[in-house]
Design a protein around this motif. Structure first.
Motif, PDB file in Angstrom:
ATOM      1  N   ILE A  88      17.756  -8.341  35.118  1.00  0.00           N
ATOM      2  CA  ILE A  88      19.000  -8.630  34.327  1.00  0.00           C
ATOM      3  C   ILE A  88      18.576  -8.744  32.747  1.00  0.00           C
ATOM      4  O   ILE A  88      18.483  -7.541  31.661  1.00  0.00           O
ATOM      5  CB  ILE A  88      20.112  -9.917  34.537  1.00  0.00           C
ATOM      6  CG1 ILE A  88      21.024  -9.723  35.423  1.00  0.00           C
ATOM      7  CG2 ILE A  88      21.101  -9.698  33.028  1.00  0.00           C
ATOM      8  CD1 ILE A  88      21.710 -10.315  36.236  1.00  0.00           C
ATOM      9  N   ALA A  89      17.845  -9.944  32.955  1.00  0.00           N
ATOM     10  CA  ALA A  89      17.017  -9.763  31.638  1.00  0.00           C
ATOM     11  C   ALA A  89      15.709  -8.989  31.530  1.00  0.00           C
ATOM     12  O   ALA A  89      15.515  -8.728  29.960  1.00  0.00           O
ATOM     13  CB  ALA A  89      15.734 -11.314  31.857  1.00  0.00           C
ATOM     14  N   ILE A 176      25.840 -10.623  29.487  1.00  0.00           N
ATOM     15  CA  ILE A 176      24.980 -10.884  31.251  1.00  0.00           C
ATOM     16  C   ILE A 176      23.732 -11.337  30.274  1.00  0.00           C
ATOM     17  O   ILE A 176      23.484 -12.142  30.924  1.00  0.00           O
ATOM     18  CB  ILE A 176      25.064 -10.161  32.248  1.00  0.00           C
ATOM     19  CG1 ILE A 176      24.981 -11.277  33.231  1.00  0.00           C
ATOM     20  CG2 ILE A 176      24.454  -9.340  31.926  1.00  0.00           C
ATOM     21  CD1 ILE A 176      25.698 -12.362  33.769  1.00  0.00           C
ATOM     22  N   ARG A 177      23.025 -10.835  29.758  1.00  0.00           N
ATOM     23  CA  ARG A 177      21.468 -10.917  29.206  1.00  0.00           C
ATOM     24  C   ARG A 177      21.255 -11.939  28.506  1.00  0.00           C
ATOM     25  O   ARG A 177      20.859 -12.742  28.406  1.00  0.00           O
ATOM     26  CB  ARG A 177      20.933  -9.469  28.486  1.00  0.00           C
ATOM     27  CG  ARG A 177      20.470  -8.497  29.258  1.00  0.00           C
ATOM     28  CD  ARG A 177      19.576  -7.459  28.866  1.00  0.00           C
ATOM     29  NE  ARG A 177      20.418  -6.664  28.008  1.00  0.00           N
ATOM     30  CZ  ARG A 177      21.573  -5.674  28.695  1.00  0.00           C
ATOM     31  NH1 ARG A 177      20.828  -5.036  29.648  1.00  0.00           N
ATOM     32  NH2 ARG A 177      21.927  -4.354  27.626  1.00  0.00           N
ATOM     33  N   GLU A 178      22.011 -12.486  27.550  1.00  0.00           N
ATOM     34  CA  GLU A 178      22.507 -13.726  26.825  1.00  0.00           C
ATOM     35  C   GLU A 178      22.839 -14.470  27.675  1.00  0.00           C
ATOM     36  O   GLU A 178      22.126 -15.904  27.463  1.00  0.00           O
ATOM     37  CB  GLU A 178      23.666 -13.986  25.557  1.00  0.00           C
ATOM     38  CG  GLU A 178      23.708 -14.853  24.864  1.00  0.00           C
ATOM     39  CD  GLU A 178      24.998 -14.812  23.599  1.00  0.00           C
ATOM     40  OE1 GLU A 178      25.401 -15.862  23.141  1.00  0.00           O
ATOM     41  OE2 GLU A 178      25.543 -13.520  24.142  1.00  0.00           O
ATOM     42  N   VAL A 179      23.674 -14.768  28.729  1.00  0.00           N
ATOM     43  CA  VAL A 179      24.030 -15.918  29.558  1.00  0.00           C
ATOM     44  C   VAL A 179      22.542 -16.230  30.078  1.00  0.00           C
ATOM     45  O   VAL A 179      22.160 -17.222  30.180  1.00  0.00           O
ATOM     46  CB  VAL A 179      25.353 -15.166  30.699  1.00  0.00           C
ATOM     47  CG1 VAL A 179      25.272 -16.411  31.623  1.00  0.00           C
ATOM     48  CG2 VAL A 179      26.973 -15.412  30.047  1.00  0.00           C
ATOM     49  N   VAL A 180      22.127 -15.261  31.257  1.00  0.00           N
ATOM     50  CA  VAL A 180      21.136 -15.411  31.502  1.00  0.00           C
ATOM     51  C   VAL A 180      20.001 -16.741  30.994  1.00  0.00           C
ATOM     52  O   VAL A 180      19.188 -17.013  32.006  1.00  0.00           O
ATOM     53  CB  VAL A 180      20.221 -14.191  32.555  1.00  0.00           C
ATOM     54  CG1 VAL A 180      21.762 -13.854  33.386  1.00  0.00           C
ATOM     55  CG2 VAL A 180      19.565 -13.080  31.637  1.00  0.00           C
ATOM     56  N   GLY A 181      20.072 -16.320  29.327  1.00  0.00           N
ATOM     57  CA  GLY A 181      19.232 -16.868  28.825  1.00  0.00           C
ATOM     58  C   GLY A 181      18.789 -18.094  29.113  1.00  0.00           C
ATOM     59  O   GLY A 181      17.997 -19.219  28.061  1.00  0.00           O
ATOM     60  N   ALA A 182      20.147 -18.635  29.253  1.00  0.00           N
ATOM     61  CA  ALA A 182      20.572 -20.152  29.128  1.00  0.00           C
ATOM     62  C   ALA A 182      21.460 -20.774  30.535  1.00  0.00           C
ATOM     63  O   ALA A 182      21.239 -21.860  31.376  1.00  0.00           O
ATOM     64  CB  ALA A 182      22.179 -20.206  28.483  1.00  0.00           C
ATOM     65  N   CYS A 183      20.319 -19.691  31.895  1.00  0.00           N
ATOM     66  CA  CYS A 183      20.634 -20.265  33.283  1.00  0.00           C
ATOM     67  C   CYS A 183      18.502 -20.556  33.691  1.00  0.00           C
ATOM     68  O   CYS A 183      18.268 -20.085  32.785  1.00  0.00           O
ATOM     69  CB  CYS A 183      21.502 -19.282  33.967  1.00  0.00           C
ATOM     70  SG  CYS A 183      23.111 -18.574  33.301  1.00  0.00           S
ATOM     71  N   HIS A 184      18.726 -21.589  34.787  1.00  0.00           N
ATOM     72  CA  HIS A 184      17.932 -22.276  35.259  1.00  0.00           C
ATOM     73  C   HIS A 184      17.899 -21.928  36.651  1.00  0.00           C
ATOM     74  O   HIS A 184      16.721 -22.329  37.272  1.00  0.00           O
ATOM     75  CB  HIS A 184      17.925 -23.468  34.461  1.00  0.00           C
ATOM     76  CG  HIS A 184      17.688 -23.249  33.365  1.00  0.00           C
ATOM     77  ND1 HIS A 184      16.909 -23.121  31.864  1.00  0.00           N
ATOM     78  CD2 HIS A 184      19.224 -23.718  32.598  1.00  0.00           C
ATOM     79  CE1 HIS A 184      17.449 -22.880  30.923  1.00  0.00           C
ATOM     80  NE2 HIS A 184      18.236 -23.786  30.921  1.00  0.00           N
TER      81      HIS A 184
END
Length: 240
Positions: A88-89, A176-184
């Motif tokens: 995604i990123a 979703i690219r913004e969202v996955v930046g905050a996921c770990h």
């Protein structure tokens, strides 16, 4: 096969996270290529190889001359969540999502999913528990019991989503690219983390019913991954 972290923009990019999928991946890619070629959207397929030890890379090479791009990228961090985030990123597609390499969710499910995305829905996911969904091949009793426990814990973070774990989820690309930046979360609870972030940011997640088949060969191990997934769910629920 094209190795590409930077890829041309398309309407839809479909990601397959892959760990030792040389047996199941060929038919899944072939069916996906056939389906996408008959649709009006510009599309590409991205296989994210999660440190496979088999011939997964060799499988992707068979599609070097496919009528639409089939890319391969690597992900050295182990875990399905890490592989999906990597895909995604690095995407620039208008819409992007992922599906499992076993094709448990029929690729035809993509048609109603894309229709909803084009209507402005931020996230559209396949659901085995939405009205109209059914199992063509049921899971084992052990998997059903484990799924029940997982769902109970997942509802602490996403109470309005009936099925967080069906491996067929698609999203508005920039969001979703913004969202996955905050996921770990790298493990199998990564779906819940993504969906929880979307909900907390005020975005609705739309579920569409699916005719789902349980396919042998899952990389999920109840012994190896179960407790870790449960712990990840608890961490997600308290990270509000």
């Amino acid at each position: 096969m094209v190795f590409a972290l930077v890829r041309p923009e398309v309407d839809l990019e479909l990601i397959f996270p892959a760990l030792n999928e040389e047996r199941r991946l060929p038919s899944t890619i072939a069916a996906t290529v056939d389906h996408l070629c008959e649709r009006p959207w510009s599309s590409a397929i991205v296989v994210v190889d999660n440190n496979s030890a088999d011939g997964t890379h060799d499988v992707v090479e068979r599609f070097a001359h496919a009528p639409l791009p089939v890319y391969a990228i690597g992900c050295s961090d182990r875990g399905k969540g890490a592989a999906v985030r990597r895909g995604i990123a690095t995407s620039s597609a208008r819409y992007v999502g992922f599906a499992d390499a076993d094709c448990a969710t029929p690729i035809e499910t993509l048609d109603p999913v894309m229709a909803l995305l084009e209507q402005g829905h931020a996230a559209v996911i396949a659901s085995r528990r939405a009205p109209g969904a059914y199992y063509e091949i049921e899971q084992s009793t052990l998997r059903r019991c484990g799924g029940w426990v997982f769902r109970r814990l997942a509802r602490m973070s996403v109470p309005d989503i009936a099925d967080t774990q069906c491996g067929f989820k698609f999203f508005d690309g920039p969001l979703i690219r913004e969202v996955v930046g905050a996921c770990h979360v790298d493990g199998f609870a990564f779906d819940v983390e993504i969906l929880a972030h979307l909900a907390r940011w005020g975005h609705r997640v739309t579920e569409v019913p699916v005719a789902w088949c349980d396919v042998p060969g899952s990389t999920f191990s109840a012994r190896r991954d179960g407790l870790r997934s449960m712990a990840d769910l608890i961490r997600i629920s308290i990270a509000r």
